[in-house]
Scaffold this active site. Structure first.
Site, PDB file in Angstrom:
ATOM      1  N   ARG A   1      48.812  28.290  18.161  1.00  0.00           N
ATOM      2  CA  ARG A   1      47.878  28.530  17.508  1.00  0.00           C
ATOM      3  C   ARG A   1      48.811  29.588  16.721  1.00  0.00           C
ATOM      4  O   ARG A   1      49.418  29.612  15.215  1.00  0.00           O
ATOM      5  CB  ARG A   1      46.619  29.315  17.484  1.00  0.00           C
TER       6      ARG A   1
ATOM      7  N   ASP B   1      43.236  33.704  10.585  1.00  0.00           N
ATOM      8  CA  ASP B   1      45.136  33.769   9.844  1.00  0.00           C
ATOM      9  C   ASP B   1      44.850  34.334   9.201  1.00  0.00           C
ATOM     10  O   ASP B   1      44.481  35.237   9.089  1.00  0.00           O
ATOM     11  CB  ASP B   1      45.539  32.581   9.894  1.00  0.00           C
TER      12      ASP B   1
ATOM     13  N   HIS C   1      36.339  37.554  12.682  1.00  0.00           N
ATOM     14  CA  HIS C   1      36.299  36.920  14.075  1.00  0.00           C
ATOM     15  C   HIS C   1      37.419  37.777  14.323  1.00  0.00           C
ATOM     16  O   HIS C   1      37.867  36.622  14.822  1.00  0.00           O
ATOM     17  CB  HIS C   1      35.910  35.122  13.790  1.00  0.00           C
TER      18      HIS C   1
HETATM   19  P1  OAD Z   1      34.572  23.944  10.060  1.00  0.00           P
HETATM   20  O1  OAD Z   1      35.848  23.648  10.854  1.00  0.00           O
HETATM   21  O2  OAD Z   1      33.753  24.211  10.657  1.00  0.00           O
HETATM   22  O3  OAD Z   1      34.415  23.879   8.432  1.00  0.00           O
HETATM   23  C1  OAD Z   1      35.533  23.645   7.220  1.00  0.00           C
HETATM   24  C2  OAD Z   1      35.054  23.298   6.388  1.00  0.00           C
HETATM   25  O4  OAD Z   1      36.068  23.785   5.640  1.00  0.00           O
HETATM   26  C3  OAD Z   1      34.654  21.539   6.619  1.00  0.00           C
HETATM   27  O5  OAD Z   1      33.179  21.780   5.818  1.00  0.00           O
HETATM   28  C4  OAD Z   1      35.058  20.774   5.644  1.00  0.00           C
HETATM   29  O6  OAD Z   1      34.614  19.947   5.070  1.00  0.00           O
HETATM   30  C5  OAD Z   1      36.180  21.817   5.108  1.00  0.00           C
HETATM   31  N1  OAD Z   1      37.534  21.660   4.651  1.00  0.00           N
HETATM   32  C6  OAD Z   1      38.702  21.096   4.590  1.00  0.00           C
HETATM   33  N2  OAD Z   1      39.331  20.755   4.170  1.00  0.00           N
HETATM   34  C7  OAD Z   1      39.064  21.559   2.695  1.00  0.00           C
HETATM   35  C8  OAD Z   1      39.971  21.413   1.893  1.00  0.00           C
HETATM   36  N3  OAD Z   1      41.429  21.024   2.291  1.00  0.00           N
HETATM   37  N4  OAD Z   1      39.435  22.277   1.031  1.00  0.00           N
HETATM   38  C9  OAD Z   1      38.216  22.963   0.986  1.00  0.00           C
HETATM   39  N5  OAD Z   1      36.854  22.673   2.296  1.00  0.00           N
HETATM   40  C10 OAD Z   1      37.806  21.602   2.999  1.00  0.00           C
HETATM   41  O7  OAD Z   1      35.293  25.910  10.244  1.00  0.00           O
HETATM   42  P2  OAD Z   1      34.660  26.949   9.827  1.00  0.00           P
HETATM   43  O8  OAD Z   1      33.246  27.100   9.280  1.00  0.00           O
HETATM   44  O9  OAD Z   1      35.359  28.011   9.165  1.00  0.00           O
HETATM   45  O10 OAD Z   1      35.677  31.005  14.932  1.00  0.00           O
HETATM   46  O11 OAD Z   1      34.201  27.500  10.730  1.00  0.00           O
HETATM   47  C11 OAD Z   1      33.817  28.610  11.827  1.00  0.00           C
HETATM   48  C12 OAD Z   1      33.900  29.362  13.191  1.00  0.00           C
HETATM   49  O12 OAD Z   1      33.865  28.203  14.288  1.00  0.00           O
HETATM   50  C13 OAD Z   1      35.751  29.626  12.761  1.00  0.00           C
HETATM   51  O13 OAD Z   1      36.102  31.130  12.633  1.00  0.00           O
HETATM   52  C14 OAD Z   1      35.837  29.853  14.119  1.00  0.00           C
HETATM   53  C15 OAD Z   1      35.485  28.121  14.791  1.00  0.00           C
HETATM   54  O14 OAD Z   1      35.347  28.086  16.082  1.00  0.00           O
HETATM   55  C16 OAD Z   1      36.244  31.594  15.699  1.00  0.00           C
HETATM   56  O15 OAD Z   1      37.166  30.522  16.325  1.00  0.00           O
HETATM   57  C17 OAD Z   1      35.222  32.396  16.691  1.00  0.00           C
END
Ligand code: OAD
Length: 234
Positions: free
Chosen positions: A55, A93, A108
């Site tokens: 990563r 990031d 995080h």
């Molecule tokens: P997720 O992968 O759970 O969700 C990403 C969201 O972004 C989804 O709802 C997608 O629909 C949306 N998405 C994808 N591509 C997109 C784009 N081009 N434009 C806008 N939206 C888009 O990621 P997070 O919610 O960030 O924690 O996950 C939360 C936490 O879970 C992370 O911080 C990480 C993970 O486990 C740790 O690593 C501690």
């Protein structure tokens, strides 16, 4: 106006960094119990270091996109008008910073920071995590881990985040699935305090029903347009 923005992996998706829970997301390819928990690190530190080293290598190639840049513009413009952006990210990031955001709260943690598992000392580090790295603070080796909050660990800066949330006029969630707490609970807290709420995402998140306003589309298109609309309204 005080704007609280919470970002997630979706804001960095178009910079080539994978999301977690989408089709082909990181957690569809790796077992999070093995690579993102203290127990996984205790069982197999080499596997965990390899995962985060890959990563770190991806991050070295990644550039901020139009959504990161629009949020940097929002921070600067709000400050000029006597307002404030509180940018809280779940992302590890550094693309908000690379886009020019001056204050980013990494609840995080940060991928490009190494933490000593023995004494909790942290230091900036873009290179690979190694088992024989000696910690400058405690002089022990074997403890180098990413400064990333793993499942079962407590997110960072929670007091600061709660204070900023309660002082906000607007809460905006961008590019997050709303699956991981406590971040997923911020919208309900904001709403209970009477703060206006807006979701910007590719598709409705798990919490979509809680938001007052919803904007759906790719972050690089919808975030710049939303920032322009907000600034025009102020
Ligand atoms: P997720 O992968 O759970 O969700 C990403 C969201 O972004 C989804 O709802 C997608 O629909 C949306 N998405 C994808 N591509 C997109 C784009 N081009 N434009 C806008 N939206 C888009 O990621 P997070 O919610 O960030 O924690 O996950 C939360 C936490 O879970 C992370 O911080 C990480 C993970 O486990 C740790 O690593 C501690």
């Amino acid at each position: 106006m005080k704007v609280f923005v919470l970002t997630g992996a979706g804001v960095s998706a178009e910079s080539g960094l994978g999301t977690f829970r989408d089709k082909d997301g990181v957690w569809t390819k790796y077992d999070l119990n093995e690579v993102a928990t203290p127990q996984g690190f205790a069982r197999n530190p080499a596997l965990v270091r390899d995962f985060y080293n890959a990563r770190r290598a991806n991050l070295a190639e990644a550039r901020p996109n139009a959504a990161h840049e629009a949020l940097a513009r929002l921070e600067a413009d709000l400050a000029k008008r006597g307002g404030e952006l509180f940018l809280c990210t779940q992302n590890v990031d550094d693309l908000h910073e690379k886009a020019g955001c001056r204050r980013v709260i990494h609840m995080h943690g940060e991928l490009a920071v190494t933490r000593c598992h023995h004494c909790e000392a942290t230091w900036p580090d873009k290179g690979p995590l190694k088992p024989d790295t000696v910690c400058a603070a405690c002089a022990r080796d074997g403890g180098a881990r990413p400064h990333v909050v793993w499942f079962g660990e407590i997110p960072l800066f929670m007091d600061q985040i709660e204070d900023a949330l309660s002082a906000a006029d607007l809460f905006v969630s961008i590019g997050t699935s709303g699956s991981v707490y406590p971040a997923a609970g911020f919208v309900a807290e904001a709403r209970a305090m009477g703060i206006a709420t807006c979701e910007i995402n590719l598709e409705p998140s798990a919490n979509a029903y809680v938001f007052d306003e919803k904007v759906y589309g790719p972050a690089t298109e919808v975030v710049p347009a939303w920032v322009e609309r907000l600034l025009a309204r102020l």
